[in-house]
Write a protein that holds these residues in place. Structure first.
Motif, mmCIF file in Angstrom:
data_model
loop_
_atom_site.group_PDB
_atom_site.id
_atom_site.type_symbol
_atom_site.label_atom_id
_atom_site.label_comp_id
_atom_site.label_asym_id
_atom_site.label_seq_id
_atom_site.Cartn_x
_atom_site.Cartn_y
_atom_site.Cartn_z
ATOM 1 N N ARG A 93 31.830 30.966 71.653
ATOM 2 C CA ARG A 93 31.540 29.481 71.171
ATOM 3 C C ARG A 93 31.920 28.799 72.462
ATOM 4 O O ARG A 93 30.920 27.585 72.632
ATOM 5 N N SER A 94 32.732 28.789 72.983
ATOM 6 C CA SER A 94 33.262 28.368 74.315
ATOM 7 C C SER A 94 34.243 29.096 75.178
ATOM 8 O O SER A 94 34.771 30.176 74.574
ATOM 9 N N PHE A 95 34.234 28.822 76.496
ATOM 10 C CA PHE A 95 34.840 29.785 77.438
ATOM 11 C C PHE A 95 36.433 29.359 77.446
ATOM 12 O O PHE A 95 36.726 27.918 77.238
ATOM 13 N N SER A 96 37.322 30.299 77.240
ATOM 14 C CA SER A 96 38.617 29.845 77.346
ATOM 15 C C SER A 96 39.207 29.139 78.936
ATOM 16 O O SER A 96 38.180 29.504 79.571
ATOM 17 N N PRO A 97 40.139 28.542 78.988
ATOM 18 C CA PRO A 97 40.343 28.074 80.279
ATOM 19 C C PRO A 97 40.895 29.427 81.288
ATOM 20 O O PRO A 97 40.520 29.254 82.449
ATOM 21 N N GLU A 98 41.317 30.544 80.578
ATOM 22 C CA GLU A 98 41.617 31.392 81.499
ATOM 23 C C GLU A 98 40.246 32.024 82.062
ATOM 24 O O GLU A 98 40.274 32.705 83.194
ATOM 25 N N ILE B 177 35.808 32.497 86.455
ATOM 26 C CA ILE B 177 34.321 32.095 86.697
ATOM 27 C C ILE B 177 34.258 31.356 87.644
ATOM 28 O O ILE B 177 33.429 31.600 88.744
ATOM 29 N N GLY B 178 35.305 30.271 87.895
ATOM 30 C CA GLY B 178 35.157 29.249 88.979
ATOM 31 C C GLY B 178 35.029 29.715 90.197
ATOM 32 O O GLY B 178 34.038 29.502 91.132
ATOM 33 N N PRO B 179 36.069 30.440 90.597
ATOM 34 C CA PRO B 179 36.190 30.963 92.159
ATOM 35 C C PRO B 179 35.036 32.083 92.291
ATOM 36 O O PRO B 179 34.675 32.073 93.529
ATOM 37 N N ILE C 56 34.694 38.547 82.905
ATOM 38 C CA ILE C 56 35.574 38.035 81.787
ATOM 39 C C ILE C 56 35.422 38.814 80.446
ATOM 40 O O ILE C 56 35.867 38.330 79.208
ATOM 41 N N ASN C 57 34.892 40.211 80.872
ATOM 42 C CA ASN C 57 34.685 41.242 79.626
ATOM 43 C C ASN C 57 33.829 40.627 78.517
ATOM 44 O O ASN C 57 34.080 40.801 77.212
ATOM 45 N N GLU D 213 35.243 21.886 88.939
ATOM 46 C CA GLU D 213 34.535 21.782 87.552
ATOM 47 C C GLU D 213 32.910 21.902 87.768
ATOM 48 O O GLU D 213 32.232 22.350 86.638
ATOM 49 N N LYS D 214 32.266 21.641 88.939
ATOM 50 C CA LYS D 214 31.105 21.737 89.193
ATOM 51 C C LYS D 214 30.473 23.201 89.210
ATOM 52 O O LYS D 214 29.486 23.729 88.881
ATOM 53 N N ASP D 215 31.743 24.028 89.307
ATOM 54 C CA ASP D 215 31.534 25.754 89.493
ATOM 55 C C ASP D 215 31.549 26.163 87.939
ATOM 56 O O ASP D 215 31.119 27.466 87.740
ATOM 57 N N THR D 216 32.295 25.489 87.014
ATOM 58 C CA THR D 216 32.351 25.958 85.602
ATOM 59 C C THR D 216 31.627 25.376 84.565
ATOM 60 O O THR D 216 31.402 25.811 83.534
ATOM 61 N N GLU D 217 31.279 23.916 84.655
ATOM 62 C CA GLU D 217 30.382 23.199 83.865
ATOM 63 C C GLU D 217 29.114 24.161 83.473
ATOM 64 O O GLU D 217 28.637 23.974 82.262
#
Length: 190
Positions: free
Chosen positions: A88-93, A98-100, A73-74, A165-169
């Motif tokens: 401060r937080s990751f964007s949905p994009e 990250i999730g996959p 994600i650069n 969400e368990k992969d991104t939380e």
């Protein structure tokens, strides 16, 4: 020839890159999510020590993958002030990238430990006994040794929002845990 050994210039002075500490903070996300400022290092060490070896290794593997996710994600992480935009937080994009990646890591790790698809999920204790999980890939050829990016992505889309969400939380929680434990910050590269 250039003598690189003499310079020792690093972007970070942090000791947080120690995988055990990073893994310990990852496991802490379940206890302190939303209350990271209350984190107690001694209690975290006790809790991490009490975990099974399998779960400790899983947290260490996830910690090792964190740099790869930031690269995708650069972003970078450092404890030094740099002239970049702090995350401060990751964007949905970013989370969609990250999730996959995290799901693929999780799938490969479980495949390597002998897990397969089954009807067990969540905190069902039977899944540990039979080494089956509903988030594994259904019908996966048992001779497959490596999960491809395409297989992981297809399975990631199959598992549903709550499981995704368990992969991104953990990544969201890590923003706070990194600051609490070691003063690390994540920056977006321009």
């Amino acid at each position: 020839p250039v003598d690189r050994g003499a310079k020792r210039v690093y972007l970070s002075d942090s000791s947080f890159l120690h995988m055990h500490d990073f893994a310990m903070a990852l496991s802490a996300r379940y206890t302190y999510e939303g209350h990271e400022d209350e984190a107690d290092r001694e209690k975290l060490e006790e809790a991490f020590t009490a975990m099974s070896l399998e779960y400790k290794l899983s947290n260490i593997n996830q910690a090792k993958s964190f740099a790869k996710y930031m690269d995708a994600i650069n972003c970078i992480f450092t404890d030094k002030d740099v002239d970049l935009d702090m995350v401060r937080s990751f964007s949905p994009e970013e989370l969609l990238k990250i999730g996959p990646l995290e799901h693929r890591r999780w799938l490969q790790e479980h495949l390597d430990m002998g897990w397969s698809y089954g009807n067990y999920g969540g905190r069902d204790p039977r899944r540990e006994l039979v080494r089956q999980h509903m988030d594994m890939i259904p019908g996966l050829d048992p001779d497959v040794c490596e999960i491809s990016a395409a297989q992981a992505e297809e399975n990631y889309l199959r598992i549903g929002k709550a499981e995704q969400e368990k992969d991104t939380e953990p990544m969201e929680c890590m923003l706070a845990m990194l600051r609490v434990f070691d003063g690390l910050r994540i920056y977006r590269l321009r």
